[in-house]
Design an enzyme around this catalytic site. Structure first.
Site, PDB file in Angstrom:
ATOM      1  N   HIS A 192     -22.453  10.715  -8.059  1.00 11.80           N
ATOM      2  CA  HIS A 192     -23.425  10.116  -7.134  1.00 11.80           C
ATOM      3  C   HIS A 192     -24.777  10.776  -7.384  1.00 11.80           C
ATOM      4  O   HIS A 192     -24.864  11.920  -7.814  1.00 11.80           O
ATOM      5  CB  HIS A 192     -22.952  10.379  -5.703  1.00 11.80           C
TER       6      HIS A 192
ATOM      7  N   ASP B 165     -17.894  17.917  -4.888  1.00 18.10           N
ATOM      8  CA  ASP B 165     -18.405  16.913  -3.950  1.00 18.10           C
ATOM      9  C   ASP B 165     -17.204  16.140  -3.401  1.00 18.10           C
ATOM     10  O   ASP B 165     -16.657  15.270  -4.071  1.00 18.10           O
ATOM     11  CB  ASP B 165     -19.379  15.981  -4.671  1.00 18.10           C
TER      12      ASP B 165
ATOM     13  N   GLN C  49     -16.074  11.579  -0.883  1.00 14.29           N
ATOM     14  CA  GLN C  49     -15.086  10.500  -0.933  1.00 14.29           C
ATOM     15  C   GLN C  49     -13.655  11.016  -0.853  1.00 14.29           C
ATOM     16  O   GLN C  49     -12.775  10.345  -0.317  1.00 14.29           O
ATOM     17  CB  GLN C  49     -15.264   9.690  -2.224  1.00 14.29           C
TER      18      GLN C  49
ATOM     19  N   LYS D 186     -17.740   9.772   6.751  1.00 14.01           N
ATOM     20  CA  LYS D 186     -16.791   9.141   5.841  1.00 14.01           C
ATOM     21  C   LYS D 186     -15.357   9.529   6.164  1.00 14.01           C
ATOM     22  O   LYS D 186     -14.419   9.142   5.447  1.00 14.01           O
ATOM     23  CB  LYS D 186     -17.126   9.500   4.397  1.00 14.01           C
TER      24      LYS D 186
ATOM     25  N   CYS E 209     -25.558   4.021  -5.803  1.00 10.86           N
ATOM     26  CA  CYS E 209     -26.192   5.335  -6.023  1.00 10.86           C
ATOM     27  C   CYS E 209     -25.586   6.051  -7.225  1.00 10.86           C
ATOM     28  O   CYS E 209     -25.446   7.277  -7.229  1.00 10.86           O
ATOM     29  CB  CYS E 209     -26.098   6.215  -4.775  1.00 10.86           C
TER      30      CYS E 209
END
Length: 404
Positions: free
Chosen positions: A120, A198, A201, A224, A362
């Site tokens: 991202h 990261d 997700q 999220k 993104c």
């Protein structure tokens, strides 16, 4: 067995209609829907408990402070980490920026930072900026033509450059691929590489265990994972948190201030300047309670069954091209139909009450690697069901008929 119908009843938004159709929400990668327990907890705080934290000795302030810090402990327990290694931020993007700022002092022009081509923008641009500031080299771990990390080539590059920092997504936001983060982290241990994962997700779907992953940093976003917007957090190895300079200054994060000198609080406090997003933190604790009550393995199995059904149904449609890893995936699928623009498909699907994402997600560098301008993205969560997917496929077939 997991009963998605019962869980779905916890999410008030599914009683909504869009364009006179039942809502078919397939955009959980952008933000998850919220159970009524989280919504009620937000309302309860503002209607009955509202006060600032760490600043007062009156009942409301002490109660807010206790609930705020208990939320930190809950997140630490959920991640299998220590509470003094959990830092609250306004989102995953701020978390990565804070970490990149804090680690920049370790970089020189002789060093490298490695990221993958799947990242991202929020896990690209902060490292670009850190490299521009320090003269360090940004290394891109390659992907194949389907958008899957080339693990063999990645290891060759990691061995060659022995990067100071490896910043990698747990799962791709655009394609859903689950990255081999544990394997790569073990691979870079001999190089003393700092690992930044990261998990924006991955957090909801993969139930990360910090002790098993053995990363140095793990970033997440509350919205999220059933929580409110405007809140994120990250785990950071305490030794590294102590070495990192402050990111913002002001109230709350100080130890002592004089006109001559200021000293700062120990982590995590030194990274939390100003009044935090108290209500969101407390409501996120309720979201974590909700997730804790679910049998994670059954949830994963259910999401995977939905995903595989979606893949099989899309593969039946002539002209559909699928991207990404269709076997090792959190439940996010990107596709295109012939030469039709993703925006057109998404716009027409919306007329049937179907919410999907379209565009570059993104991840413009990833789209360039795939040689497309964008895709249509379907991202699932455990509150979806087979009926959602059947209605989506019907709407997609109707959309294709209108386009041709």
């Amino acid at each position: 067995m997991l009963s998605p119908e019962m869980l779905r009843d916890d999410f008030p938004i599914f009683s909504s209609s869009i364009n006179d159709n039942s809502l078919i929400y397939l955009d959980s990668g952008a933000t998850s829907q919220k159970p009524k327990q989280v919504i009620d907890r937000l309302n309860q705080f503002y209607s009955q408990e509202n006060a600032n934290v760490h600043r007062g000795i009156h009942f409301l302030s002490e109660n807010a402070t206790r609930n705020y810090e208990e939320a930190r402990v809950k997140l630490a327990n959920y991640l299998n980490a220590k509470s003094n290694e959990i830092v609250w931020t306004k989102g995953a993007t701020e978390s990565i920026n804070l970490i990149a700022h804090g680690l920049s002092h370790l970089l020189t022009s002789a060093d490298s930072v490695a990221i993958s081509a799947l990242e991202h923008h929020a896990n690209i641009v902060p490292w670009q900026q850190a490299c521009e500031k320090t003269g360090a080299n940004l290394i891109i771990l390659p992907i194949n033509e389907l958008g899957i990390l080339d693990l063999a080539q990645a290891k060759i590059l990691l061995e060659k450059y022995q990067p100071k920092i490896l910043a990698l997504s747990h799962a791709s936001n655009a394609l859903g691929n689950i990255q081999p983060i544990a394997e790569l982290i073990q691979y870079i241990k001999p190089y003393n590489t700092i690992s930044v994962i990261d998990g924006a997700q991955g957090f909801l779907h993969l139930r990360p265990d910090i002790k098993q992953i053995e990363c140095d940093f793990y970033v997440l976003s509350a919205h999220k994972a059933l929580g409110p917007t405007g809140l994120g957090a990250f785990y950071g190895r305490y030794e590294l948190l102590c070495q990192m300079p402050v990111y913002q200054t002001g109230g709350e994060m100080i130890k002592h201030v004089s006109f001559e000198k200021t000293t700062f609080a120990l982590p995590p406090g030194k990274f939390e300047a100003g009044t935090p997003n108290i209500s969101a933190v407390i409501a996120f604790a309720t979201a974590l309670d909700y997730l804790q009550q679910l049998e994670h393995q059954k949830v994963q199995q259910y999401e995977q069954s939905l995903f595989q059904y979606l893949v099989s149904e899309l593969q039946r449609i002539d002209g559909i091209k699928l991207y990404g890893d269709l076997k090792n995936n959190i439940g996010t699928l990107s596709f295109n139909y012939k030469e039709e623009h993703p925006f057109d498909i998404a716009t027409l699907l919306d007329q049937f009450g179907v919410a999907v994402r379209s565009g570059h997600h993104c991840t413009q560098p990833l789209m360039q690697c795939l040689q497309v301008t964008g895709t249509v993205r379907v991202s699932l969560a455990f509150y979806n069901n087979k009926n959602d997917l059947d209605l989506f496929i019907n709407a997609l077939n109707s959309t294709i008929s209108m386009l041709e």
